[in-house]
Design an enzyme around this catalytic site. Structure first.
Site, PDB file in Angstrom:
ATOM      1  N   SER A 113       0.837  -1.196   0.000  1.00 16.60           N
ATOM      2  CA  SER A 113       0.000   0.000   0.000  1.00 16.60           C
ATOM      3  C   SER A 113       0.868   1.240   0.000  1.00 16.60           C
ATOM      4  CB  SER A 113      -0.895   0.011   1.246  1.00 16.60           C
ATOM      5  OG  SER A 113      -1.519   1.266   1.424  1.00 16.60           O
ATOM      6  N   TYR A 139      -2.698   0.596   9.887  1.00 16.55           N
ATOM      7  CA  TYR A 139      -2.667  -0.131   8.614  1.00 16.55           C
ATOM      8  C   TYR A 139      -1.333   0.102   7.902  1.00 16.55           C
ATOM      9  CZ  TYR A 139      -4.070  -1.558   3.883  1.00 16.55           C
ATOM     10  OH  TYR A 139      -4.139  -2.156   2.646  1.00 16.55           O
TER      11      TYR A 139
END
Length: 263
Positions: free
Chosen positions: A155, A168
């Site tokens: 990500s 995250y």
């Protein structure tokens, strides 16, 4: 399928183990792999959605669907055993992920680090970093036997400090580093971390409830880039999907170039 895989198993279609395969990028990639001649072991936490994916994929290839959480030790062992029974994995795709570790999806999509409950933060790291490492450990003997590859879905939050994405992003940063170390330790394999960018997925919608994400590309648009890594045995490393898409754009009409992904 590459030459090394055909040599390792000349009479058997190669096997891919894909986590988080009931929807989004995981399902789109599983469909593309099936169409490319791969056998599949797929998993996700939602049994009903996984069963629907299995029915879809079974019309194209041999597929074993095992619902469960990648955090569960026994479940990971069952996944590795299923891949072994099909002939041994040539590809492991660690795609399963969680935004915040909360038990109710979307209930608290982006907590500040100051407010992130530690049990949920632990779950975030377990799902996004520890479980992929643990599953890779189990499948490594199979991958070595097939000169295989590991694809970890990363990500941009792993490298860019977005407010609210601390848990995250930190878990994905840990996965990135683990990917780089494994690539050093397993030079005969291919080990990739790919940042797909933003996609029109349920996870992205949960990250911003009420936001209009209709302009984001679909997961299917990034799949050709991921297949290209596998087919070409691209050197191990961390890649941005949009950069890979730009490299292949001259070989395809501009309208087919992809810059999609999933934060």
């Amino acid at each position: 399928m590459n030459a090394a895989q055909r040599t390792a198993a000349p009479h058997t279609a190669p096997v891919a183990l894909v986590t988080g395969a009931s929807r989004g990028l995981g399902l789109a990639l599983a469909r593309a792999l099936a169409a490319d001649g791969w056998q599949l072991v797929i998993t996700a936490r939602g049994a009903a959605a996984l069963a629907a994916a299995e029915a879809d994929l079974a019309a194209v290839t041999k597929v074993v669907a095992l619902p469960g959480s990648v955090v569960d030790d026994d479940h990971r062992a069952h996944l590795a055993e299923a891949a072994e029974r099909l002939g041994g994995a040539s590809l492991l795709v660690n795609n399963a992920g969680t935004l915040n570790g909360a038990p109710a999806p979307g209930s608290r999509p982006l907590p500040r680090l100051a407010d992130h409950p530690l049990p949920d933060l632990l779950e975030t790291f377990e799902v996004n970093a520890l479980a992929p490492i643990a599953l890779t450990q189990l499948v490594l003997p199979q991958l070595r036997g097939h000169a295989g590859a590991v694809l970890n879905i990363s990500s941009d939050a792993a490298v860019v400090p977005y407010a609210g994405w601390g848990g995250y992003g930190a878990s994905k940063a840990a996965l990135d580093l683990a990917t780089a170390v494994l690539a050093q330790e397993e030079p005969e394999l291919r080990v990739w971390a790919v940042d797909p960018g933003s996609m029109r997925t349920r996870m992205l919608q949960e990250a911003g409830p009420g936001e209009d994400i209709s302009g984001e590309p679909l997961p299917e648009e990034v799949v050709p880039v991921l297949l290209g890594l596998v087919r070409d045995r691209t050197p191990s490393g961390r890649y941005l999907a949009e950069d890979l898409a730009a490299q292949i754009a001259p070989a395809a009409p501009a309208a087919q170039a992809t810059d999609a992904g999933d934060r």
